[in-house]
Scaffold this motif. Structure first.
Motif, PDB file in Angstrom:
ATOM      1  N   GLU A 486      79.122  32.090  28.999  1.00  0.00           N
ATOM      2  CA  GLU A 486      77.895  32.906  28.464  1.00  0.00           C
ATOM      3  C   GLU A 486      77.147  32.087  27.683  1.00  0.00           C
ATOM      4  OE1 GLU A 486      79.826  35.978  26.333  1.00  0.00           O
ATOM      5  OE2 GLU A 486      80.450  37.242  28.057  1.00  0.00           O
ATOM      6  N   VAL A 487      77.839  31.110  26.859  1.00  0.00           N
ATOM      7  CA  VAL A 487      77.055  30.361  25.871  1.00  0.00           C
ATOM      8  C   VAL A 487      76.110  29.406  26.790  1.00  0.00           C
ATOM      9  CG1 VAL A 487      76.894  28.542  24.181  1.00  0.00           C
ATOM     10  CG2 VAL A 487      78.457  30.413  24.066  1.00  0.00           C
ATOM     11  N   ILE A 488      76.642  28.868  28.077  1.00  0.00           N
ATOM     12  CA  ILE A 488      76.230  27.980  28.710  1.00  0.00           C
ATOM     13  C   ILE A 488      75.072  28.674  29.699  1.00  0.00           C
ATOM     14  CG2 ILE A 488      76.453  26.720  31.056  1.00  0.00           C
ATOM     15  CD1 ILE A 488      79.182  25.901  29.840  1.00  0.00           C
ATOM     16  N   GLN A 489      75.155  29.642  29.834  1.00  0.00           N
ATOM     17  CA  GLN A 489      74.265  30.534  30.635  1.00  0.00           C
ATOM     18  C   GLN A 489      72.801  30.607  29.640  1.00  0.00           C
ATOM     19  OE1 GLN A 489      75.647  34.245  32.062  1.00  0.00           O
ATOM     20  NE2 GLN A 489      76.901  33.496  33.779  1.00  0.00           N
ATOM     21  N   GLN A 490      73.110  30.780  28.394  1.00  0.00           N
ATOM     22  CA  GLN A 490      71.985  30.942  27.542  1.00  0.00           C
ATOM     23  C   GLN A 490      71.461  29.420  27.277  1.00  0.00           C
ATOM     24  OE1 GLN A 490      73.816  32.548  23.759  1.00  0.00           O
ATOM     25  NE2 GLN A 490      73.879  34.703  24.827  1.00  0.00           N
ATOM     26  N   VAL A 491      72.414  28.553  27.302  1.00  0.00           N
ATOM     27  CA  VAL A 491      71.839  27.203  27.117  1.00  0.00           C
ATOM     28  C   VAL A 491      70.922  26.745  28.356  1.00  0.00           C
ATOM     29  CG1 VAL A 491      72.266  24.868  27.019  1.00  0.00           C
ATOM     30  CG2 VAL A 491      73.412  26.520  25.429  1.00  0.00           C
ATOM     31  N   VAL A 492      71.455  27.081  29.590  1.00  0.00           N
ATOM     32  CA  VAL A 492      70.634  26.776  30.742  1.00  0.00           C
ATOM     33  C   VAL A 492      69.114  27.590  30.754  1.00  0.00           C
ATOM     34  CG1 VAL A 492      70.555  27.178  33.076  1.00  0.00           C
ATOM     35  CG2 VAL A 492      72.688  26.495  32.179  1.00  0.00           C
ATOM     36  N   LYS A 493      69.342  28.679  30.282  1.00  0.00           N
ATOM     37  CA  LYS A 493      68.047  29.408  30.236  1.00  0.00           C
ATOM     38  C   LYS A 493      67.033  28.732  29.251  1.00  0.00           C
ATOM     39  CE  LYS A 493      66.101  34.064  29.305  1.00  0.00           C
ATOM     40  NZ  LYS A 493      66.476  35.616  28.801  1.00  0.00           N
ATOM     41  N   THR A 494      67.859  28.550  28.318  1.00  0.00           N
ATOM     42  CA  THR A 494      66.905  27.838  27.156  1.00  0.00           C
ATOM     43  C   THR A 494      66.265  26.454  27.654  1.00  0.00           C
ATOM     44  OG1 THR A 494      68.124  28.834  25.353  1.00  0.00           O
ATOM     45  CG2 THR A 494      66.847  26.720  24.886  1.00  0.00           C
ATOM     46  N   MET A 495      67.201  25.736  28.355  1.00  0.00           N
ATOM     47  CA  MET A 495      66.564  24.564  28.949  1.00  0.00           C
ATOM     48  C   MET A 495      65.335  24.661  30.185  1.00  0.00           C
ATOM     49  SD  MET A 495      68.090  22.092  27.464  1.00  0.00           S
ATOM     50  CE  MET A 495      67.635  20.679  28.482  1.00  0.00           C
ATOM     51  N   ASP A 496      65.697  25.854  30.935  1.00  0.00           N
ATOM     52  CA  ASP A 496      64.714  26.098  31.892  1.00  0.00           C
ATOM     53  C   ASP A 496      63.229  26.123  31.129  1.00  0.00           C
ATOM     54  OD1 ASP A 496      66.377  25.743  34.004  1.00  0.00           O
ATOM     55  OD2 ASP A 496      66.973  27.959  34.169  1.00  0.00           O
ATOM     56  N   ASP A 497      63.475  27.107  30.102  1.00  0.00           N
ATOM     57  CA  ASP A 497      62.164  27.312  29.314  1.00  0.00           C
ATOM     58  C   ASP A 497      61.719  26.074  28.715  1.00  0.00           C
ATOM     59  OD1 ASP A 497      62.437  30.060  29.753  1.00  0.00           O
ATOM     60  OD2 ASP A 497      63.477  30.642  27.792  1.00  0.00           O
ATOM     61  N   ILE A 498      62.563  25.169  28.217  1.00  0.00           N
ATOM     62  CA  ILE A 498      62.334  23.807  27.569  1.00  0.00           C
ATOM     63  C   ILE A 498      61.521  22.811  28.699  1.00  0.00           C
ATOM     64  CG2 ILE A 498      62.770  21.550  26.771  1.00  0.00           C
ATOM     65  CD1 ILE A 498      64.969  23.264  25.044  1.00  0.00           C
TER      66      ILE A 498
END
Length: 525
Positions: A486-498
């Motif tokens: 779950e944490v990774i999914q949130q990080v991936v989403k954040t990375m996509d935004d970045i």
């Protein structure tokens, strides 16, 4: 799409010279003169025109002078003929007296010989001056031979032979007079009165008093010898007939040359001359040609001498009148020529004055126009032509003044527009500088953002590495993995935004670089 056609019409020959510059393509009948005047200056034009007007005037004056000179020379030649004729007539008078003395033996002839010789010497002097010019060489030679013969032997074997010898000498002398009259143009006198004066004094007069002298000499011989032979009668009748015949011609010439001028006729004793001739002629008819010879030889000789003297004196007086009229003609011709020359000179001077005035006006106008045009060429529009008069040069200066006024207005408008353009250019330059400064500031901010993005990218890489480590740990721990997923999914989403933000930042940096490039170009311009 149909393009409208433009019709081109070639100017007709009749319109040549009507437009600007068309005149200088003129090729009509005036082309030689036009081309000549295009190639030379105004001074040369004036000289050509002056020469064209002066040349025929000079030629006319030359022909006029030639005609007047010819007439003057003609009249002067006539006067020279009279100068030559006078000593010849004096010789005739001296020879007539010698003939009477030889024929009648009434006096010693030595004195008569001396007088005749002296008279002939004067004739010889005049012949040396005028004989060749008058073509009188042959007539003079014949008279000189007869003169020398009579000097050697004045008296022949018989009185009739002596009469004939002396009469033949008279013929040669009168032939010399006729040759002089022909050679000196006296016989060709063009005026009516002077021609008849010449005819009376030079042609008929000497013949008339020679005929009277012949009647006197021969009539005295007849009375002295009391012998009227048929030969003598024939000579007397012939001489008397010639007297009557010549008298008619003399009266006609006298009427046209003298009596036509009543005031002049009063100075001539024509009546006395006629009376003496009539008295002598009547005496010859009564005493010599009458029924019988009667009268004294001396009385008849006296009547003859009176008639001859009066006739010779009248002829000499008429000759003086002829000489005066010829002199008047010469003076009149010279005065007329001088008057014509004076009038021509006055009008030539007037033409020269007007031409110089015209030259001054035109050249002054052209120089004035040229001076103002030079100032205009240098950029000086403050000068103003001041035309004087209403001629073409004044009109040209007025047109040039109007042109200068228009040019000044145009230059003023251009200067005003240039000021406005300069003001706008200054405002644009200031705005461009402000924009350039702002662009530079934006560029600096973008550079700082780019540096921050690089740092974020580095951080993301580190985070990716840590995520990889976390994944291995999650595999080992299912519970931790689920939570870590779950944490990774949130990080991936954040990375996509970045990542998306990074792409937008890259696009913004490209736009800023383009604006900075264009701004630099504008700043350089």
């Amino acid at each position: 799409m149909n393009t409208p056609s433009i019709a081109y019409s070639r100017p007709s020959r009749t319109n040549v010279g009507a437009g600007f510059g068309e005149f200088f393509r003129y090729h009509g009948w005036l082309s030689p003169g036009v081309r000549l005047f295009r190639a030379i200056g105004f001074q040369a034009k004036a000289l050509w025109i002056s020469a064209a007007f002066v040349a025929p005037l000079v030629i006319m004056l030359f022909f006029l002078w030639s005609a007047e000179s010819s007439q003057i020379e003609f009249a002067e030649s006539e006067r020279q003929g009279l100068v030559y004729t006078r000593p010849v007539l004096d010789l005739v008078r001296a020879a007539q007296a010698r003939r009477l003395a030889v024929v009648t033996k009434a006096a010693d002839i030595a004195d008569h010989q001396t007088r005749v010789k002296a008279a002939f010497d004067k004739v010889r002097t005049q012949h040396a001056a005028f004989g060749k010019a008058f073509a009188a060489e042959e007539a003079f030679a014949a008279a000189a031979k007869a003169h020398e013969d009579l000097l050697q032997a004045p008296a022949a074997a018989t009185p009739d032979a002596s009469f004939k010898a002396h009469t033949d000498f008279m013929v040669t002398a009168l032939d010399l007079v006729a040759a002089i009259a022909n050679g000196s143009n006296l016989a060709l006198d063009p005026d009516l009165d002077t021609y008849h004066l010449m005819n009376f004094a030079v042609i008929l007069g000497p013949q008339q008093y020679e005929n009277l002298a012949q009647l006197g000499s021969l009539g005295s011989l007849v009375l002295a010898t009391k012998d009227l032979s048929p030969a003598r009668r024939d000579l007397l009748a012939q001489a008397n007939g010639l007297v009557d015949y010549i008298e008619k011609g003399m009266e006609a010439s006298y009427a046209l040359g003298i009596e036509a001028f009543p005031e002049l006729a009063k100075k001539f004793d024509m009546k006395g001359t006629d009376a003496a001739a009539i008295a002598f002629s009547d005496a010859v008819k009564q005493q010599v040609l009458g029924a019988q010879l009667a009268g004294e030889p001396a009385a008849l000789s006296a009547l003859a001498n009176t008639a001859v003297d009066k006739q010779a004196a009248l002829a000499l007086q008429v000759m003086e009148r002829l000489d005066a009229r010829l002199d008047e003609r010469i003076v009149k011709l010279r005065n007329a020529f001088l008057m014509e020359v004076a009038i021509s000179v006055v009008f030539v001077a007037l033409a020269a004055y007007l031409l110089l005035a015209f030259y001054k006006v035109v050249m002054g106008g052209l120089q004035e126009v040229a001076g103002h045009l030079q100032q205009i060429t240098k950029g000086n529009l403050t000068t103003a032509p001041r035309p004087w008069g209403n001629d073409e040069a004044a009109t040209l200066m007025r047109s040039m003044g109007e042109m200068q006024t228009t040019l000044r207005q145009m230059v003023g408008t251009v200067i005003e527009s240039s000021g406005q353009v300069q003001t706008a250019s200054e405002e644009i330059a200031a705005a461009s500088q402000d924009l350039s400064a702002r662009t530079e500031a934006n560029a600096a901010s973008l550079e700082e953002a780019a540096a921050s993005m690089e740092e974020i990218s580095s951080t993301v890489k580190q985070a990716a590495e840590r995520v990889a480590g976390a994944t291995s740990i999650a595999r080992e721990n299912a519970t931790a993995a689920t939570h870590g997923g779950e944490v990774i999914q949130q990080v991936v989403k954040t990375m996509d935004d970045i990542r998306n933000s990074s792409n937008k930042i890259g696009e913004i940096i490209g736009v800023i670089d383009g604006i900075a490039f264009q701004t630099n170009i504008l700043a350089l311009n």
